[in-house]
Design a protein around this motif. Structure first.
Motif, PDB file in Angstrom:
ATOM      1  N   ASP A 177     129.175  -3.572 -27.561  1.00 29.96           N
ATOM      2  CA  ASP A 177     129.034  -4.869 -28.226  1.00 29.96           C
ATOM      3  C   ASP A 177     128.912  -6.000 -27.207  1.00 29.96           C
ATOM      4  N   LYS A 178     128.112  -7.004 -27.546  1.00 29.51           N
ATOM      5  CA  LYS A 178     127.862  -8.094 -26.585  1.00 29.51           C
ATOM      6  C   LYS A 178     129.104  -8.923 -26.281  1.00 29.51           C
ATOM      7  N   LYS A 179     130.138  -8.834 -27.126  1.00 25.60           N
ATOM      8  CA  LYS A 179     131.369  -9.610 -26.876  1.00 25.60           C
ATOM      9  C   LYS A 179     132.057  -9.198 -25.569  1.00 25.60           C
ATOM     10  N   TYR A 180     131.740  -8.014 -25.056  1.00 19.51           N
ATOM     11  CA  TYR A 180     132.361  -7.544 -23.809  1.00 19.51           C
ATOM     12  C   TYR A 180     131.640  -8.078 -22.568  1.00 19.51           C
ATOM     13  N   TYR A 181     130.438  -8.604 -22.768  1.00 19.18           N
ATOM     14  CA  TYR A 181     129.639  -9.077 -21.634  1.00 19.18           C
ATOM     15  C   TYR A 181     130.091 -10.472 -21.208  1.00 19.18           C
ATOM     16  N   VAL A 182     130.150 -10.686 -19.896  1.00 18.95           N
ATOM     17  CA  VAL A 182     130.606 -11.986 -19.382  1.00 18.95           C
ATOM     18  C   VAL A 182     129.452 -12.990 -19.413  1.00 18.95           C
ATOM     19  N   LYS A 183     129.804 -14.270 -19.307  1.00 21.50           N
ATOM     20  CA  LYS A 183     128.780 -15.328 -19.282  1.00 21.50           C
ATOM     21  C   LYS A 183     127.934 -15.181 -18.013  1.00 21.50           C
ATOM     22  N   ASP A 184     126.702 -15.667 -18.100  1.00 16.12           N
ATOM     23  CA  ASP A 184     125.771 -15.543 -16.971  1.00 16.12           C
ATOM     24  C   ASP A 184     126.323 -16.129 -15.678  1.00 16.12           C
ATOM     25  N   GLU A 185     127.036 -17.278 -15.807  1.00 17.20           N
ATOM     26  CA  GLU A 185     127.540 -17.906 -14.566  1.00 17.20           C
ATOM     27  C   GLU A 185     128.589 -17.036 -13.876  1.00 17.20           C
ATOM     28  N   ILE A 186     129.391 -16.332 -14.684  1.00 18.76           N
ATOM     29  CA  ILE A 186     130.391 -15.421 -14.089  1.00 18.76           C
ATOM     30  C   ILE A 186     129.668 -14.246 -13.432  1.00 18.76           C
ATOM     31  N   LYS A 187     128.733 -13.692 -14.165  1.00 22.25           N
ATOM     32  CA  LYS A 187     127.969 -12.547 -13.649  1.00 22.25           C
ATOM     33  C   LYS A 187     127.255 -12.913 -12.346  1.00 22.25           C
ATOM     34  N   ASN A 188     126.558 -14.067 -12.331  1.00 18.56           N
ATOM     35  CA  ASN A 188     125.810 -14.469 -11.133  1.00 18.56           C
ATOM     36  C   ASN A 188     126.723 -14.745  -9.957  1.00 18.56           C
ATOM     37  N   SER A 189     127.869 -15.376 -10.251  1.00 17.36           N
ATOM     38  CA  SER A 189     128.847 -15.662  -9.195  1.00 17.36           C
ATOM     39  C   SER A 189     129.363 -14.362  -8.578  1.00 17.36           C
ATOM     40  N   ARG A 190     129.622 -13.371  -9.449  1.00 15.85           N
ATOM     41  CA  ARG A 190     130.115 -12.079  -8.956  1.00 15.85           C
ATOM     42  C   ARG A 190     129.042 -11.390  -8.107  1.00 15.85           C
ATOM     43  N   LEU A 191     127.822 -11.383  -8.602  1.00 18.30           N
ATOM     44  CA  LEU A 191     126.744 -10.688  -7.883  1.00 18.30           C
ATOM     45  C   LEU A 191     126.463 -11.320  -6.524  1.00 18.30           C
ATOM     46  N   GLN A 192     126.603 -12.658  -6.448  1.00 15.25           N
ATOM     47  CA  GLN A 192     126.396 -13.347  -5.161  1.00 15.25           C
ATOM     48  C   GLN A 192     127.430 -12.912  -4.134  1.00 15.25           C
ATOM     49  N   ARG A 193     128.653 -12.646  -4.601  1.00 10.88           N
ATOM     50  CA  ARG A 193     129.756 -12.299  -3.682  1.00 10.88           C
ATOM     51  C   ARG A 193     129.909 -10.783  -3.504  1.00 10.88           C
ATOM     52  N   LEU A 194     129.054 -10.009  -4.161  1.00 10.22           N
ATOM     53  CA  LEU A 194     129.149  -8.551  -4.084  1.00 10.22           C
ATOM     54  C   LEU A 194     128.904  -8.085  -2.650  1.00 10.22           C
ATOM     55  N   LYS A 195     129.837  -7.294  -2.137  1.00  6.24           N
ATOM     56  CA  LYS A 195     129.758  -6.879  -0.733  1.00  6.24           C
ATOM     57  C   LYS A 195     128.528  -6.026  -0.439  1.00  6.24           C
ATOM     58  N   ASN A 196     128.165  -5.161  -1.368  1.00  3.02           N
ATOM     59  CA  ASN A 196     126.999  -4.298  -1.167  1.00  3.02           C
ATOM     60  C   ASN A 196     126.052  -4.502  -2.346  1.00  3.02           C
ATOM     61  N   LYS A 197     125.010  -5.274  -2.102  1.00  2.00           N
ATOM     62  CA  LYS A 197     124.095  -5.656  -3.190  1.00  2.00           C
ATOM     63  C   LYS A 197     123.310  -4.460  -3.758  1.00  2.00           C
ATOM     64  N   ASN A 198     123.180  -3.400  -2.971  1.00  2.00           N
ATOM     65  CA  ASN A 198     122.393  -2.247  -3.425  1.00  2.00           C
ATOM     66  C   ASN A 198     123.270  -1.088  -3.885  1.00  2.00           C
ATOM     67  N   TYR A 199     124.511  -1.387  -4.233  1.00  2.00           N
ATOM     68  CA  TYR A 199     125.441  -0.317  -4.620  1.00  2.00           C
ATOM     69  C   TYR A 199     124.940   0.369  -5.894  1.00  2.00           C
TER      70      TYR A 199
END
Length: 307
Positions: free
Chosen positions: A193-215
């Protein structure tokens, strides 16, 4: 397999009970303080646990073979340092276990706690616990076990303390072979269900700080104290008080209720009767069932004389 009886103290939602029932045990008494946990427990085991263990007379507990408890760890009383050995555990929930063991003298016990218990107060807290258990006449064994080694994709290290009145030959279970361990993909639900998905800004912030972008996906990441996002092919330990987005799947969504239960090795038919925030807390407070099952099986092997 011989039947045996046990009591389930600080029962939570019954993870320890599930492990011991799976090897032939029968629960004769349970106790839990938290009303929401009791609601989940009742839905799954058909009984509402007795309440506050500090108000229960040990004489009123039915006889049993094994005492089980994932007791909360609070700091031990300073009074003990002044008043000596007998009062060292006063005011702690460990004291409740101690007084029940003293009164009922079961054949064995198994206690579970956070790994840090062994380091608390420079190891003194743990030493006091072991000393008090041995003073009751038990042969005590302890080891830190990791849920990852027993088939669930969650890094969860916990100290397990077991004791026997008889001087039995006991060994802690060894890790299962890697090919039998579940991977993240094995526990994920489809069409979430979409209620489990985080807002785009949270997702983008997390992806920017992800240590290994190609994991490679699927992965589970968590945010550490420094704010960096580390992906893993397993979950970090579920925590009762963790923030809403403490762990995210592919940095896109929170785990569902069923996925959190699967990370702890609960069966598929385990009933969910409380809202998301409460089941999250309950899973964080619970145990990895396969770890407990493995310990229970080895304890039974050690106590071949159980009637």
């Amino acid at each position: 397999m011989k039947k045996f009886t046990f009591i389930d103290l600080f029962a939570g939602i019954g993870g320890i009970r599930l492990g011991f029932e799976s090897v032939g045990g029968r629960c004769v008494f349970s106790s839990e303080f938290d009303a929401d946990a009791c609601k989940t427990y009742q839905a799954n085991f058909g009984e509402y646990p007795s309440g506050d263990i500090t108000k229960i007379n040990a004489k009123n507990i039915p006889d049993f073979d094994i005492l089980l408890g994932g007791f909360p760890c609070q700091a031990f009383s300073i009074i003990g340092k002044k008043e000596g050995f007998n009062n060292e555990t006063c005011g702690t929930l460990f004291f409740e276990i101690e007084r029940i063991l003293k009164e009922k003298k079961p054949k064995a016990f198994m206690l579970e706690n956070v790994k840090n218990l062994t380091a608390h107060d420079n190891g003194n807290t743990f030493k006091i616990i072991i000393k008090h258990l041995e003073a009751l006449g038990y042969n005590v064994h302890s080891k830190v076990l990791n849920a990852l080694d027993f088939g669930v994709p969650q890094k969860r290290e916990r100290i397990i303390i077991v004791g026997f009145l008889d001087n039995v030959k006991f060994e802690f279970p060894t890790p299962i072979c890697v090919s039998k361990r579940k991977k993240i993909g094995d526990i994920l639900e489809k069409n979430v269900d979409k209620k489990y998905y985080v807002k785009d800004e949270i997702k983008n912030s997390r992806l920017q700080r992800l240590k290994n972008k190609n994991y490679p996906k699927p992965y589970i990441s968590h945010e550490n104290m420094a704010g960096s996002i580390t992906p893993h092919p397993y979950s970090s330990a579920l925590r009762a008080g963790a923030s809403a987005n403490y762990i995210l799947i592919n940095d896109e969504r929170r785990p569902t209720e069923r996925e959190m239960l699967r990370l702890q090795g609960f069966p598929e038919n385990f009933k969910i009767v409380v809202p998301y925030g409460k089941i999250k807390k309950q899973c964080g407070n619970s145990v990895a069932v396969p770890v407990i099952r493995a310990v229970a099986a080895n304890m039974l092997n050690a106590i071949k004389g159980l009637k």
